[in-house]
Design an enzyme around this catalytic site. Structure first.
Site, PDB file in Angstrom:
ATOM      1  N   TYR A  71       0.846  -1.198   0.000  1.00 56.37           N
ATOM      2  CA  TYR A  71       0.000   0.000   0.000  1.00 56.37           C
ATOM      3  C   TYR A  71       0.880   1.247   0.000  1.00 56.37           C
ATOM      4  CZ  TYR A  71      -3.868  -3.123   1.010  1.00 56.37           C
ATOM      5  OH  TYR A  71      -4.796  -4.133   0.933  1.00 56.37           O
ATOM      6  N   ASN A 102     -12.502  -0.964  -5.636  1.00 58.04           N
ATOM      7  CA  ASN A 102     -12.178  -1.385  -6.997  1.00 58.04           C
ATOM      8  C   ASN A 102     -13.386  -2.116  -7.602  1.00 58.04           C
ATOM      9  OD1 ASN A 102     -11.159  -2.537  -9.333  1.00 58.04           O
ATOM     10  ND2 ASN A 102      -9.651  -3.809  -8.296  1.00 58.04           N
ATOM     11  N   CYS A 105      -6.150  -5.766  -7.653  1.00 59.08           N
ATOM     12  CA  CYS A 105      -5.962  -5.286  -6.281  1.00 59.08           C
ATOM     13  C   CYS A 105      -5.501  -6.397  -5.346  1.00 59.08           C
ATOM     14  CB  CYS A 105      -7.230  -4.609  -5.770  1.00 59.08           C
ATOM     15  SG  CYS A 105      -8.704  -5.629  -5.871  1.00 59.08           S
ATOM     16  N   HIS A 106      -5.663  -7.651  -5.756  1.00 59.19           N
ATOM     17  CA  HIS A 106      -5.172  -8.765  -4.927  1.00 59.19           C
ATOM     18  C   HIS A 106      -3.652  -8.765  -4.834  1.00 59.19           C
ATOM     19  CE1 HIS A 106      -5.188 -10.377  -9.053  1.00 59.19           C
ATOM     20  NE2 HIS A 106      -4.191 -11.172  -8.657  1.00 59.19           N
ATOM     21  N   GLU A 137      -0.668 -17.141  -9.206  1.00 60.14           N
ATOM     22  CA  GLU A 137       0.326 -16.368  -9.928  1.00 60.14           C
ATOM     23  C   GLU A 137       1.760 -16.691  -9.505  1.00 60.14           C
ATOM     24  OE1 GLU A 137      -0.589 -12.191  -9.892  1.00 60.14           O
ATOM     25  OE2 GLU A 137      -2.611 -12.524 -10.658  1.00 60.14           O
TER      26      GLU A 137
END
Length: 155
Positions: free
Chosen positions: A95, A118, A126-127, A153
């Site tokens: 952040y 979002n 945003c994850h 990912e």
């Protein structure tokens, strides 16, 4: 007020997902069944294309969901969301890093609130935003889903 014209609800391995569109752009991706927020429940080609790409992503076969999107938010939110779109697949940012990238280094909490608002999660990733200490904090789809997406990912 219902401003988005179309939506369709899909059952994915992560649960139900509502994909919304104004007819030209994807405007929403919501976790759960939120068909009541839209004017019509109709699987238009753009929504179907988005769902197919999302399924490929969730199956680990694709890194990106690339469809035309339209964001509606405050100037601050738009800055944050535009930075989120630049976080590469398999990487994270804190952040604080996001706040610094938008030239507002003290706005860490406000970045968190923009993340929370979002309208198109996963597509606007945003994850991929985590705490400065590397901890997983906050996600509209829940912490288990955030961990799942980051694991998917390779992070």
């Amino acid at each position: 007020m219902k401003i988005d014209k179309y939506c369709y609800v899909y059952k994915e391995k992560i649960g139900e997902i509502t994909i919304g569109s104004d007819g030209e752009f994807i405007t929403k991706l919501l976790f759960g069944n939120h068909a009541d927020l839209f004017l019509n429940t109709k699987e238009i080609p753009l929504i179907e294309k988005t769902a197919c790409q999302l399924k490929e992503y969730l199956n680990g076969n694709s890194e990106l969901v690339q469809v035309p999107i339209k964001l509606r938010g405050t100037n601050f939110q738009m800055k944050v969301w535009n930075v989120l779109k630049q976080i590469p697949y398999g990487q994270t940012r804190s952040y604080k890093e996001i706040a610094m990238m938008i030239d507002n280094p003290k706005a860490c909490r406000a970045v968190g609130m923009a993340n929370n608002r979002n309208p198109i999660p996963i597509i606007i990733p945003c994850h991929r935003v985590i705490g400065s200490d590397g901890s997983l904090v906050g996600y509209g789809g829940g912490m288990r889903l955030k961990q799942y997406l980051l694991n998917l990912e390779g992070k």
